[in-house]
Design a protein around this motif. Structure first.
Motif, PDB file in Angstrom:
ATOM      1  N   ALA A  11      -4.018  53.042 -48.285  1.00 20.17           N
ATOM      2  CA  ALA A  11      -3.040  52.712 -47.199  1.00 20.17           C
ATOM      3  C   ALA A  11      -1.586  52.121 -47.950  1.00 20.17           C
ATOM      4  O   ALA A  11      -0.584  52.367 -47.522  1.00 20.17           O
ATOM      5  CB  ALA A  11      -3.502  51.592 -46.579  1.00 20.17           C
ATOM      6  N   GLY A  12      -1.600  51.660 -49.059  1.00 16.90           N
ATOM      7  CA  GLY A  12      -0.450  51.191 -49.789  1.00 16.90           C
ATOM      8  C   GLY A  12       0.252  52.005 -50.609  1.00 16.90           C
ATOM      9  O   GLY A  12       1.158  51.638 -51.206  1.00 16.90           O
ATOM     10  N   LYS A  13      -0.229  53.258 -50.526  1.00 16.45           N
ATOM     11  CA  LYS A  13       0.538  54.320 -51.192  1.00 16.45           C
ATOM     12  C   LYS A  13       1.774  54.936 -50.373  1.00 16.45           C
ATOM     13  O   LYS A  13       2.555  55.664 -51.042  1.00 16.45           O
ATOM     14  CB  LYS A  13      -0.194  55.316 -51.590  1.00 16.45           C
ATOM     15  CG  LYS A  13      -1.113  54.931 -52.924  1.00 16.45           C
ATOM     16  CD  LYS A  13      -2.281  56.387 -53.189  1.00 16.45           C
ATOM     17  CE  LYS A  13      -3.179  55.771 -54.275  1.00 16.45           C
ATOM     18  NZ  LYS A  13      -4.201  57.023 -54.766  1.00 16.45           N
ATOM     19  N   ALA A  88      11.304  39.977 -46.688  1.00 26.62           N
ATOM     20  CA  ALA A  88      10.810  40.246 -45.258  1.00 26.62           C
ATOM     21  C   ALA A  88       9.828  41.387 -45.048  1.00 26.62           C
ATOM     22  O   ALA A  88       8.848  41.516 -44.378  1.00 26.62           O
ATOM     23  CB  ALA A  88      11.817  40.231 -44.159  1.00 26.62           C
ATOM     24  N   ILE A  89      10.327  42.749 -45.625  1.00 28.77           N
ATOM     25  CA  ILE A  89       9.686  43.768 -45.455  1.00 28.77           C
ATOM     26  C   ILE A  89       8.224  43.739 -46.133  1.00 28.77           C
ATOM     27  O   ILE A  89       7.100  44.007 -45.469  1.00 28.77           O
ATOM     28  CB  ILE A  89      10.522  44.934 -46.272  1.00 28.77           C
ATOM     29  CG1 ILE A  89      11.545  45.326 -45.228  1.00 28.77           C
ATOM     30  CG2 ILE A  89       9.417  46.115 -46.356  1.00 28.77           C
ATOM     31  CD1 ILE A  89      12.678  46.494 -46.052  1.00 28.77           C
ATOM     32  N   ALA A  93       4.364  43.724 -44.763  1.00 29.87           N
ATOM     33  CA  ALA A  93       3.267  44.688 -45.321  1.00 29.87           C
ATOM     34  C   ALA A  93       2.198  44.098 -45.796  1.00 29.87           C
ATOM     35  O   ALA A  93       0.893  44.602 -45.827  1.00 29.87           O
ATOM     36  CB  ALA A  93       3.873  45.407 -46.828  1.00 29.87           C
ATOM     37  N   LEU A  94       2.247  42.666 -46.328  1.00 28.52           N
ATOM     38  CA  LEU A  94       1.071  41.894 -46.332  1.00 28.52           C
ATOM     39  C   LEU A  94       0.248  41.529 -45.179  1.00 28.52           C
ATOM     40  O   LEU A  94      -1.103  41.560 -45.195  1.00 28.52           O
ATOM     41  CB  LEU A  94       1.540  40.550 -47.143  1.00 28.52           C
ATOM     42  CG  LEU A  94       0.601  39.536 -47.584  1.00 28.52           C
ATOM     43  CD1 LEU A  94      -0.132  40.039 -48.837  1.00 28.52           C
ATOM     44  CD2 LEU A  94       1.097  38.044 -48.074  1.00 28.52           C
ATOM     45  N   ILE A  99      -0.777  45.445 -49.134  1.00 25.15           N
ATOM     46  CA  ILE A  99      -0.404  44.794 -50.471  1.00 25.15           C
ATOM     47  C   ILE A  99      -1.273  43.573 -50.419  1.00 25.15           C
ATOM     48  O   ILE A  99      -1.688  42.945 -49.363  1.00 25.15           O
ATOM     49  CB  ILE A  99       1.127  44.792 -50.793  1.00 25.15           C
ATOM     50  CG1 ILE A  99       1.478  43.543 -49.788  1.00 25.15           C
ATOM     51  CG2 ILE A  99       1.843  45.886 -50.956  1.00 25.15           C
ATOM     52  CD1 ILE A  99       2.986  43.320 -50.244  1.00 25.15           C
ATOM     53  N   ARG A 100      -1.462  43.143 -51.725  1.00 24.58           N
ATOM     54  CA  ARG A 100      -2.410  41.946 -51.977  1.00 24.58           C
ATOM     55  C   ARG A 100      -1.434  40.828 -51.896  1.00 24.58           C
ATOM     56  O   ARG A 100      -1.883  39.409 -51.478  1.00 24.58           O
ATOM     57  CB  ARG A 100      -3.268  41.822 -53.060  1.00 24.58           C
ATOM     58  CG  ARG A 100      -4.312  42.969 -52.861  1.00 24.58           C
ATOM     59  CD  ARG A 100      -5.259  42.937 -54.215  1.00 24.58           C
ATOM     60  NE  ARG A 100      -6.555  43.570 -54.192  1.00 24.58           N
ATOM     61  CZ  ARG A 100      -7.456  43.286 -53.295  1.00 24.58           C
ATOM     62  NH1 ARG A 100      -7.664  42.164 -52.920  1.00 24.58           N
ATOM     63  NH2 ARG A 100      -8.672  44.240 -53.284  1.00 24.58           N
ATOM     64  N   ARG A 101       0.101  40.951 -52.450  1.00 25.53           N
ATOM     65  CA  ARG A 101       0.695  39.621 -52.727  1.00 25.53           C
ATOM     66  C   ARG A 101       2.096  40.103 -52.652  1.00 25.53           C
ATOM     67  O   ARG A 101       2.532  41.271 -52.954  1.00 25.53           O
ATOM     68  CB  ARG A 101       0.276  39.225 -53.830  1.00 25.53           C
ATOM     69  CG  ARG A 101       1.063  37.629 -54.257  1.00 25.53           C
ATOM     70  CD  ARG A 101       0.703  37.334 -55.496  1.00 25.53           C
ATOM     71  NE  ARG A 101       1.182  35.873 -55.704  1.00 25.53           N
ATOM     72  CZ  ARG A 101       1.352  35.096 -56.947  1.00 25.53           C
ATOM     73  NH1 ARG A 101       0.726  35.529 -57.904  1.00 25.53           N
ATOM     74  NH2 ARG A 101       1.771  33.994 -56.970  1.00 25.53           N
TER      75      ARG A 101
END
Length: 321
Positions: A11-13, A88-89, A93-94, A99-101
């Motif tokens: 998902a984070g790609k 902010a973006i 996403a977090l 993303i984790r952080r």
């Protein structure tokens, strides 16, 4: 997965460019703000960080990106603004568990301190008003004594000014998009919709302007260009610069029309206006913006020192008498 903190690496790609485009599209932004966000991303992020996958961007990548922008000569306010957008973006996403952080963790990177803008004197304001095209004389005076923005000025209608009570009501603001389209919309914030008491010394100036230059009818615009259109910022800037030159304003002063808003607000502060009164008059909902006009300039600082001198002298006289 049992703890509930597993993130799908696939998902984070999604690339930062793709996610940022979707992020901007989902925000409830004014057209001008949307263009600004898109411009910052296009000019300062797209070709450097934009092609990277969201979950591959680290704090080191952000630090390197920021250093490169500043080294390339990009102004600190611009870099700070872009950094705030990026932060902010990544915050969203977090929340989306992509993303984790958040990699935007540079202390103070989103803060920018604008350079001190010049404050015109009363004589300079009236000199500019006399030298500018007559149809814009009142615009200069209202920019100063009503502390209005350019977009608020050109959006004014006849019905927005009551000569009997000498009150002006700001209800709309005209924005100009990059393609030249002009739109009338709400001011920057709800606080921007406000009544403003006008100095009675402007009564005759307003009356003459309405008679000579305003469009007919209560909805007629107060300010129109020579061809009957809504004044455009770029065209007005040429007229403004010519007026500055003819009024003898030093070129190194770099005086902008918006500085008259700063000038009028500073005079209001010196006149004893409280922070809340300044916020109401200039149409800001935050104290941070209004406090700009309560800065201690050299002349005022010297006046304070003179008062302290009197107190010191008085105390010493009592001590040694």
């Amino acid at each position: 997965m049992m703890r509930g903190d597993w993130l799908d690496p696939e998902a984070g790609k999604l690339s930062l460019n793709d996610y940022a485009g979707r992020w901007i599209g989902e925000r409830d932004l004014r057209p001008r703000s949307r263009e600004e966000y898109e411009r910052h991303m296009r000019l300062h992020v797209r070709d450097s960080l934009g092609t990277r996958a969201l979950n591959s961007i680290t704090a080191q990548h952000i630090r390197t990106w920021r250093t490169e922008r500043l080294t390339a000569g990009i102004g600190k306010p611009t870099v700070a603004k872009t950094y705030r957008i990026l932060r902010a973006i990544f915050t969203t996403a977090l929340d989306d568990e992509l993303i984790r952080r958040n990699p935007c963790r540079i202390k103070g990177a989103g803060q920018d301190v604008a350079e001190e803008r010049p404050i015109a004197t009363l004589d300079q304001v009236f000199a500019i008003a006399e030298k500018i095209q007559p149809r814009y004389r009142l615009l200069v005076l209202l920019a100063t004594f009503a502390q209005l923005r350019f977009g608020e000025l050109v959006a004014l209608r006849r019905k927005n000014i009551d000569l009997d009570s000498m009150e002006l009501k700001v209800r709309r603001a005209t924005i100009e998009l990059e393609d030249g389209t002009q739109l009338d919309g709400d001011p920057k914030s709800q606080a921007g919709k406000r009544p403003i008491s006008l100095p009675h010394g402007l009564h005759e100036d307003i009356k003459l302007h309405v008679e000579r230059f305003a469009q007919p009818g209560p909805d007629g615009r107060l300010f129109i260009g020579q061809q009957g259109g809504v004044p455009r910022r770029r065209n007005f800037n040429r007229i403004w610069k010519r007026a500055l030159k003819e009024a003898g304003i030093p070129q190194e002063m770099d005086l902008h029309l918006h500085d008259l808003r700063h000038t009028g607000s500073t005079w209001s502060s010196r006149g004893g206006a409280t922070l809340k009164e300044l916020m109401s008059r200039i149409g800001h909902s935050s104290t941070r913006a209004a406090m700009i006009y309560q800065h201690a300039d050299r002349e005022r600082d010297q006046a304070i020192a003179a008062v302290l001198d009197e107190l010191i002298a008085s105390a010493r006289n009592k001590t040694y008498s």
